[in-house]
Write a protein that holds these residues in place. Sequence first.
Motif, PDB file in Angstrom:
ATOM      1  N   VAL A 192      28.198   0.379 -24.833  1.00  0.00           N
ATOM      2  CA  VAL A 192      27.353   0.856 -25.903  1.00  0.00           C
ATOM      3  C   VAL A 192      27.813  -0.189 -27.248  1.00  0.00           C
ATOM      4  O   VAL A 192      29.081  -0.671 -27.117  1.00  0.00           O
ATOM      5  CB  VAL A 192      27.547   2.009 -26.343  1.00  0.00           C
ATOM      6  N   PRO A 193      26.928  -0.320 -28.146  1.00  0.00           N
ATOM      7  CA  PRO A 193      27.258  -0.987 -29.241  1.00  0.00           C
ATOM      8  C   PRO A 193      28.572  -0.407 -29.849  1.00  0.00           C
ATOM      9  O   PRO A 193      28.812   0.542 -30.065  1.00  0.00           O
ATOM     10  CB  PRO A 193      26.260  -1.132 -29.981  1.00  0.00           C
ATOM     11  N   GLU A 252      28.838   0.211 -33.123  1.00  0.00           N
ATOM     12  CA  GLU A 252      28.554   0.988 -34.155  1.00  0.00           C
ATOM     13  C   GLU A 252      28.083   2.521 -33.829  1.00  0.00           C
ATOM     14  O   GLU A 252      27.800   3.440 -34.261  1.00  0.00           O
ATOM     15  CB  GLU A 252      27.260   0.736 -35.019  1.00  0.00           C
ATOM     16  N   GLN A 253      28.056   2.726 -32.212  1.00  0.00           N
ATOM     17  CA  GLN A 253      27.522   3.740 -31.583  1.00  0.00           C
ATOM     18  C   GLN A 253      28.818   4.624 -31.018  1.00  0.00           C
ATOM     19  O   GLN A 253      29.883   3.974 -30.562  1.00  0.00           O
ATOM     20  CB  GLN A 253      26.806   3.568 -30.219  1.00  0.00           C
ATOM     21  N   THR A 254      28.814   5.846 -31.179  1.00  0.00           N
ATOM     22  CA  THR A 254      29.938   6.667 -30.972  1.00  0.00           C
ATOM     23  C   THR A 254      29.876   6.799 -29.121  1.00  0.00           C
ATOM     24  O   THR A 254      28.857   7.426 -28.784  1.00  0.00           O
ATOM     25  CB  THR A 254      30.001   8.168 -31.248  1.00  0.00           C
ATOM     26  N   PRO A 255      30.603   6.198 -28.477  1.00  0.00           N
ATOM     27  CA  PRO A 255      30.571   6.506 -26.848  1.00  0.00           C
ATOM     28  C   PRO A 255      30.667   7.955 -26.400  1.00  0.00           C
ATOM     29  O   PRO A 255      31.372   8.810 -26.708  1.00  0.00           O
ATOM     30  CB  PRO A 255      32.045   5.853 -26.403  1.00  0.00           C
ATOM     31  N   GLY A 256      29.832   8.106 -25.441  1.00  0.00           N
ATOM     32  CA  GLY A 256      29.679   9.420 -24.832  1.00  0.00           C
ATOM     33  C   GLY A 256      30.935   9.314 -23.627  1.00  0.00           C
ATOM     34  O   GLY A 256      31.651   8.231 -23.593  1.00  0.00           O
ATOM     35  N   GLN A 298      31.695   6.061 -21.346  1.00  0.00           N
ATOM     36  CA  GLN A 298      31.361   4.765 -22.059  1.00  0.00           C
ATOM     37  C   GLN A 298      32.225   4.169 -22.784  1.00  0.00           C
ATOM     38  O   GLN A 298      33.201   4.942 -23.326  1.00  0.00           O
ATOM     39  CB  GLN A 298      30.235   5.245 -23.047  1.00  0.00           C
ATOM     40  N   ARG A 329      32.843   0.953 -26.108  1.00  0.00           N
ATOM     41  CA  ARG A 329      32.183   0.185 -26.974  1.00  0.00           C
ATOM     42  C   ARG A 329      32.286  -1.328 -26.576  1.00  0.00           C
ATOM     43  O   ARG A 329      33.148  -1.765 -25.783  1.00  0.00           O
ATOM     44  CB  ARG A 329      32.810   0.168 -28.333  1.00  0.00           C
ATOM     45  N   ASP A 330      31.294  -2.210 -26.804  1.00  0.00           N
ATOM     46  CA  ASP A 330      31.181  -3.393 -26.488  1.00  0.00           C
ATOM     47  C   ASP A 330      32.267  -4.562 -27.152  1.00  0.00           C
ATOM     48  O   ASP A 330      32.419  -4.280 -28.511  1.00  0.00           O
ATOM     49  CB  ASP A 330      29.667  -4.258 -26.798  1.00  0.00           C
TER      50      ASP A 330
END
Length: 410
Positions: A196-197, A199-203, A206, A208-209
């Motif tokens: 995920v990007p 700036e997004q909170t991983p679920g 998941q 982050r990139d």
Amino acid sequence: MPEMFQVLPPVEALKVLFDQLSPNVMTENVDTAEALDRVLIEKLTAPSSLPSFPRSTMDGYAVRAKDTFGATESLPAYLNVIGEVPMGRGFELEVGLAQAAIVYTGGMIPPGADAVVMVERTQKLDAKNIEVLRAVAPGENVIEVGEDVKEGEPLFDSGHILRPQDLGGLMALGITKVTVAARPRVAIVSTGDEVVPPEQTPGLGQVRDVNTYTIAGLAARSGGIPQQKGIIRDDYDCLFSATREALDTADVLVVSAGSSVSTRDLTADVVNNLGKPGVVVHGVAVRPGKPTVLGVCNGKPVIGLPGNPVSAMVVAGLFLVPLLWRLQGLVKPPARQRVTAILAHNIASVTGREDFVQVRLVERESELRAEPIFGKSNLIYTLVKSEGMVCVPLDSNGLHKGERVEVELF
């Protein structure tokens, strides 16, 4: 699960890739002030001499050196001061027998004079006369015409990477524009259903990139223009569509894929269908980074990186960095900075592959020591906490504590 590809040593793999490429170096004219770290694509010669007039290196008096011969504190030479040379302008008078003119550092040496006596080596008698307390030789404390560079003298060959001092040297000669290699455009596609990007909170499950940004940084440092093309899920049609579009607008395509065999095969399948000849190397004898894909699609290079951050950065350093310099006209990339250090711990390996191990550098007992940072290839902070890497050679089964090793600095 058994490996489905044949691995090559890094040097051989890079040669296979380069043998499939016939790079056409594009050029552009840029302002010299904006040309830092650019690759020059023209041979430059000095259009004029530098300096163009003789200059003083000291505050003092411009004199004829022979008028000071034999001068000492007990038997000084007596000179008549005929004036002061203004900064940034010439001097109408000529220094003659037993005469002197006041000059300042960087100022012009007036006609007739061939040396400068430092002000500390003189003593004023009155407003118009001085004593010289020590002799000077012809040319002493003077920069002669063309002493820095002479008109017509070669400056740089094509292929030179312009440094800060080079920009200053060019500006001093009035060279305000230069022809340089165009920066290769590097399209970066990151893949993975779990990515995920930032700036997004991983679920759950998941992450982050990371790779888009480390690879973009490496590309920019190597003269490339990174183009971030986003995150694509692990689906052939989606990946093929995204990479085809990315390759149309770039000179190089980098795909950061997962580490599983199925994901590697997906990247390889896509590369094989983007253009001819497709995949030219599938697997490199290196750890971390064995699942590497190198390809050429209709004349454009494609690099498929493993998804783990350490693996991706090691492989990008081995292949993307020299590739970008090659596309800018350099047969050999700039030498990387290296230091020699004493290995603080054993590093185990096996023959038949090159191992790259991150290290931190610590000075102990006046000696530089390399402390390995052992960690799995999906741990980005093994890179963050290190200053460089040590390479275990292909034919070695490891390095021993106390050995002197070469550390390639980041």
